[in-house]
Write a protein that holds these residues in place. Sequence first.
Motif, PDB file in Angstrom:
ATOM      1  N   GLU A  69       0.694  -1.253   0.119  1.00 31.31           N
ATOM      2  CA  GLU A  69       0.156  -0.149   0.007  1.00 31.31           C
ATOM      3  C   GLU A  69       1.090   1.255  -0.075  1.00 31.31           C
ATOM      4  N   PHE A  70       0.544   2.320  -0.516  1.00 29.99           N
ATOM      5  CA  PHE A  70       1.078   3.662  -0.718  1.00 29.99           C
ATOM      6  C   PHE A  70       0.525   4.640  -0.046  1.00 29.99           C
ATOM      7  N   GLY A  71       1.216   5.426   0.457  1.00 27.51           N
ATOM      8  CA  GLY A  71       0.845   6.651   1.241  1.00 27.51           C
ATOM      9  C   GLY A  71       1.760   7.845   0.750  1.00 27.51           C
ATOM     10  N   ALA A 107       9.352   1.528   1.946  1.00 28.09           N
ATOM     11  CA  ALA A 107      10.211   2.115   1.072  1.00 28.09           C
ATOM     12  C   ALA A 107       9.694   3.475   0.811  1.00 28.09           C
ATOM     13  N   ILE A 108      10.644   4.255   0.770  1.00 26.00           N
ATOM     14  CA  ILE A 108      10.377   5.768   0.574  1.00 26.00           C
ATOM     15  C   ILE A 108      11.052   6.317  -0.310  1.00 26.00           C
ATOM     16  N   GLY A 109      10.315   7.285  -1.418  1.00 28.97           N
ATOM     17  CA  GLY A 109      11.029   7.969  -2.383  1.00 28.97           C
ATOM     18  C   GLY A 109      10.225   9.051  -3.018  1.00 28.97           C
ATOM     19  N   THR A 110      10.517   9.571  -4.081  1.00 27.71           N
ATOM     20  CA  THR A 110       9.794  10.588  -4.615  1.00 27.71           C
ATOM     21  C   THR A 110       8.835  10.283  -5.781  1.00 27.71           C
ATOM     22  N   SER A 113       3.413  12.984  -8.247  1.00 26.42           N
ATOM     23  CA  SER A 113       2.270  13.663  -7.868  1.00 26.42           C
ATOM     24  C   SER A 113       1.723  12.525  -6.622  1.00 26.42           C
ATOM     25  N   ALA A 114       0.714  13.167  -5.822  1.00 26.21           N
ATOM     26  CA  ALA A 114       0.100  12.214  -5.032  1.00 26.21           C
ATOM     27  C   ALA A 114      -0.796  11.051  -5.859  1.00 26.21           C
ATOM     28  N   ALA A 115      -1.303  11.326  -6.791  1.00 25.70           N
ATOM     29  CA  ALA A 115      -2.091  10.237  -7.720  1.00 25.70           C
ATOM     30  C   ALA A 115      -0.958   9.437  -8.319  1.00 25.70           C
ATOM     31  N   ALA A 116       0.200   9.803  -8.722  1.00 22.94           N
ATOM     32  CA  ALA A 116       1.039   8.803  -9.151  1.00 22.94           C
ATOM     33  C   ALA A 116       1.701   7.818  -7.931  1.00 22.94           C
ATOM     34  N   CYS A 117       1.903   8.288  -6.789  1.00 21.35           N
ATOM     35  CA  CYS A 117       2.312   7.828  -5.690  1.00 21.35           C
ATOM     36  C   CYS A 117       1.257   6.547  -5.225  1.00 21.35           C
ATOM     37  N   ARG A 118      -0.036   6.887  -5.156  1.00 19.14           N
ATOM     38  CA  ARG A 118      -1.066   5.991  -4.873  1.00 19.14           C
ATOM     39  C   ARG A 118      -1.103   4.904  -5.763  1.00 19.14           C
ATOM     40  N   SER A 119      -0.824   5.128  -7.188  1.00 19.60           N
ATOM     41  CA  SER A 119      -0.750   3.976  -8.189  1.00 19.60           C
ATOM     42  C   SER A 119       0.440   3.157  -8.016  1.00 19.60           C
ATOM     43  N   GLY A 120       1.411   3.716  -7.341  1.00 21.32           N
ATOM     44  CA  GLY A 120       2.676   2.648  -7.070  1.00 21.32           C
ATOM     45  C   GLY A 120       4.002   3.353  -7.927  1.00 21.32           C
ATOM     46  N   VAL A 121       3.609   4.585  -8.278  1.00 18.69           N
ATOM     47  CA  VAL A 121       4.746   5.093  -9.353  1.00 18.69           C
ATOM     48  C   VAL A 121       5.679   6.101  -8.500  1.00 18.69           C
ATOM     49  N   PRO A 144      15.375  25.671  -1.372  1.00 14.88           N
ATOM     50  CA  PRO A 144      14.593  26.700  -0.569  1.00 14.88           C
ATOM     51  C   PRO A 144      13.435  26.854  -1.311  1.00 14.88           C
ATOM     52  N   GLY A 145      12.219  27.034  -0.715  1.00 13.10           N
ATOM     53  CA  GLY A 145      10.970  27.123  -1.017  1.00 13.10           C
ATOM     54  C   GLY A 145      10.327  26.228  -1.978  1.00 13.10           C
ATOM     55  N   ALA A 146      10.909  25.104  -1.997  1.00 13.01           N
ATOM     56  CA  ALA A 146      10.437  24.034  -3.051  1.00 13.01           C
ATOM     57  C   ALA A 146       9.803  22.926  -2.178  1.00 13.01           C
ATOM     58  N   ALA A 147       9.112  22.031  -2.806  1.00 13.55           N
ATOM     59  CA  ALA A 147       8.519  20.758  -2.052  1.00 13.55           C
ATOM     60  C   ALA A 147       8.852  19.613  -3.001  1.00 13.55           C
ATOM     61  N   VAL A 148       8.665  18.557  -2.386  1.00 10.61           N
ATOM     62  CA  VAL A 148       8.850  17.239  -2.896  1.00 10.61           C
ATOM     63  C   VAL A 148       7.735  16.524  -2.344  1.00 10.61           C
ATOM     64  N   VAL A 149       7.302  15.507  -3.437  1.00 11.88           N
ATOM     65  CA  VAL A 149       5.999  14.803  -2.936  1.00 11.88           C
ATOM     66  C   VAL A 149       6.683  13.425  -2.643  1.00 11.88           C
ATOM     67  N   LEU A 150       6.632  12.978  -1.309  1.00  7.03           N
ATOM     68  CA  LEU A 150       7.260  11.716  -0.926  1.00  7.03           C
ATOM     69  C   LEU A 150       6.327  10.558  -0.880  1.00  7.03           C
TER      70      LEU A 150
END
Length: 182
Positions: A69-71, A107-110, A113-121, A144-150
């Motif tokens: 499962e992916f969060g 497992a943690i990575g980048t 998008s949230a949708a890509a993560c939820r589908s396991g990408v 600085p000022g950036a965000a990353v989807v984990l």
Amino acid sequence: MTSWPVATLLAAGVVGIAALVAVASDGGTFALLSAQASTDPVTITAGSADLSLSDIALPTTALWPGDTEFGVLTARNTGDVPLDLSIATARGTAPASATAVADLRVAIGTSTSAAACRSGVMHTTWTGTLDSNTATTAGISVRPGAAVVLCIGLTMPSSAPASQQGLGTDFTATITGTQASS
């Protein structure tokens, strides 16, 4: 009477000695020039490292052996220096924590998008278990000022024992941002 060359040498010697005595007693003439200027006062400020994390959005479906499962979690660098992320995990204190999901894999990575993560990408950069409580680098940098989807993937191995049926646990993922080396 002395010969002409000897007299000339004597005369030259006397003139040389007289010149040497004159310079030595006078000190000679010389000058050292110098100049100095100062800048106007300036202020320098040390940078700051600051990291904010969103809540982890994990699905509530039950895991079974061989399932993942992916969060999703967003890490934002709110400071003004680039950050390298490191990760540690720890099982919590839920009643079944001592025995539940002892071999659950994390497992943690980048992800893009949230949708890509939820589908396991995801691009996996860190793996461990719920007992990986020593922070290790995740191979993720945030400007600085950036965000990353984990993306956090939780996998129950196919070999999980039947004794883990119906058990649950809570866990903490500690994500630390350290100033990136230049």
